[in-house]
Design an enzyme around this catalytic site. Structure first.
Site, PDB file in Angstrom:
ATOM      1  N   HIS A  61     -36.754  -5.757  19.621  1.00 15.17           N
ATOM      2  CA  HIS A  61     -35.634  -5.582  20.540  1.00 15.17           C
ATOM      3  C   HIS A  61     -35.427  -4.089  20.733  1.00 15.17           C
ATOM      4  O   HIS A  61     -36.196  -3.283  20.194  1.00 15.17           O
ATOM      5  CB  HIS A  61     -34.371  -6.277  20.018  1.00 15.17           C
ATOM      6  N   ASP A  65     -32.698   1.930  16.282  1.00 18.70           N
ATOM      7  CA  ASP A  65     -33.435   2.040  15.015  1.00 18.70           C
ATOM      8  C   ASP A  65     -34.795   1.352  15.067  1.00 18.70           C
ATOM      9  O   ASP A  65     -35.578   1.444  14.116  1.00 18.70           O
ATOM     10  CB  ASP A  65     -32.607   1.509  13.843  1.00 18.70           C
ATOM     11  N   HIS A  66     -35.094   0.691  16.186  1.00 16.57           N
ATOM     12  CA  HIS A  66     -36.383   0.019  16.327  1.00 16.57           C
ATOM     13  C   HIS A  66     -37.282   0.664  17.373  1.00 16.57           C
ATOM     14  O   HIS A  66     -38.442   0.275  17.503  1.00 16.57           O
ATOM     15  CB  HIS A  66     -36.166  -1.455  16.693  1.00 16.57           C
ATOM     16  N   HIS A 138     -30.187 -12.753  17.435  1.00 16.34           N
ATOM     17  CA  HIS A 138     -29.474 -11.498  17.204  1.00 16.34           C
ATOM     18  C   HIS A 138     -28.428 -11.350  18.309  1.00 16.34           C
ATOM     19  O   HIS A 138     -28.290 -12.236  19.164  1.00 16.34           O
ATOM     20  CB  HIS A 138     -30.484 -10.344  17.207  1.00 16.34           C
TER      21      HIS A 138
END
Length: 303
Positions: A61, A65-66, A138
């Site tokens: 996603h 932080d990804h 999520h």
């Protein structure tokens, strides 16, 4: 053989000994990256692996932080004189998000090809492995991924001889090709036994437990799953922000009958994670903590 390395195991923000989320897999000279948190390219350097063979980057996603490490990684790959196309896979909106990040990396010497995921489950085959993307739960659209390397059945010499199949066709049939020779068509099923157990690794993070995860992770050799929280009182927070606890991940691993579980994507507030593991091991005894740089070589079972 499939090489797996957890490059970063942190969630939300990096810490001195915990980088943000990323995983790298290598197979037959090709590398695949899942997520690209801040510090990913440094982690690859520290591992001693190379940027250049990265053919595919998957995103679960688009929380920072990804994906915040992507512009720097693309620049580094460009500076390494890469010219081969790069494939990116992720939820709907991928091209728009990447183009926005590329404001600071506008010129690259290679093409980026986009595969945007829309269905609850999608399968993509490339570079000798199969990639299964599955939607999880999520607070934004988010996917997990399974990497599977299939293994064909054994070559049955007696069948090849009995069917008078020319020897020059055997090798191609063993590699799954259909062969036409002297007006006759030979297919792999004529000489191959039943398919054997392949290699399977499943990765998911930023989600509540779902049936889709249990199904996708079924019988994985390695299941890497988020354990955002370990403290029992954080279950309410996990439900609120749609994350998972250590114990929920262990229950999933047990139901999915995986061979091994690595926990990852830890909350910045989580300290002394190892002190919570005895309770986790009571649920699933083959569970352990992930850590930055942890790696394993997964190979086919011996027969």
């Amino acid at each position: 053989m499939l090489d797996i390395c957890l490059l970063g195991t942190g969630g939300m923000m990096p810490l001195p000994r915990r980088r943000l989320t990323a995983l790298m897999a290598r197979y037959q000279g090709s590398s695949l990256l899942i997520d690209c948190g801040e510090g990913t390219q440094i982690a690859i350097k520290e591992k001693g692996w190379s940027f250049k063979p990265i053919d595919v980057i998957c995103f679960t996603h688009y929380h920072a932080d990804h994906i915040s490490g992507l512009p720097g990684l693309l620049l580094t790959m460009g500076n390494a004189e890469r010219t081969e196309p790069l494939t990116m896979i992720g939820p709907k909106g991928l091209e728009r998000v990447v183009n926005a990040l590329r404001i600071i990396a506008p010129e690259l010497p290679f093409e980026i090809r986009y595969i945007e995921l829309n269905a609850p489950e999608e399968d993509i085959s490339m570079k000798g492995y199969n990639l299964h993307a599955f939607r999880v739960n999520h607070n934004v659209i988010c996917y997990g991924y399974s990497i599977t390397i299939p293994r064909i059945g054994r070559f049955r010499l007696e069948e090849a001889i009995a069917r008078n199949i020319p020897k020059k066709c055997w090798n191609r049939l063993q590699h799954g090709e259909t062969v036409e020779e002297e007006g006759r068509v030979y297919t792999p099923d004529m000489v191959l036994g039943p398919a054997r157990k392949g290699i399977k690794a499943t990765y998911c993070t930023d989600t509540r437990p779902t049936e889709s995860i249990e199904k996708a992770a079924g019988e994985s050799d390695l299941f890497i799953c988020e354990g955002m929280y370990a403290e029992e009182e954080k279950l309410i927070k996990a439900r609120q922000y749609k994350h998972m606890t250590f114990y929920e991940a262990a229950e999933l691993a047990k139901r999915a009958d995986v061979s091994e579980l690595w926990l990852t994507h830890f909350s910045p507030s989580l300290v002394r994670a190892e002190s919570y593991m005895p309770k986790v091991l009571k649920i699933f005894e083959k569970a352990s903590l992930g850590f930055d740089g942890r790696s394993v070589e997964l190979d086919f079972e011996e027969e």
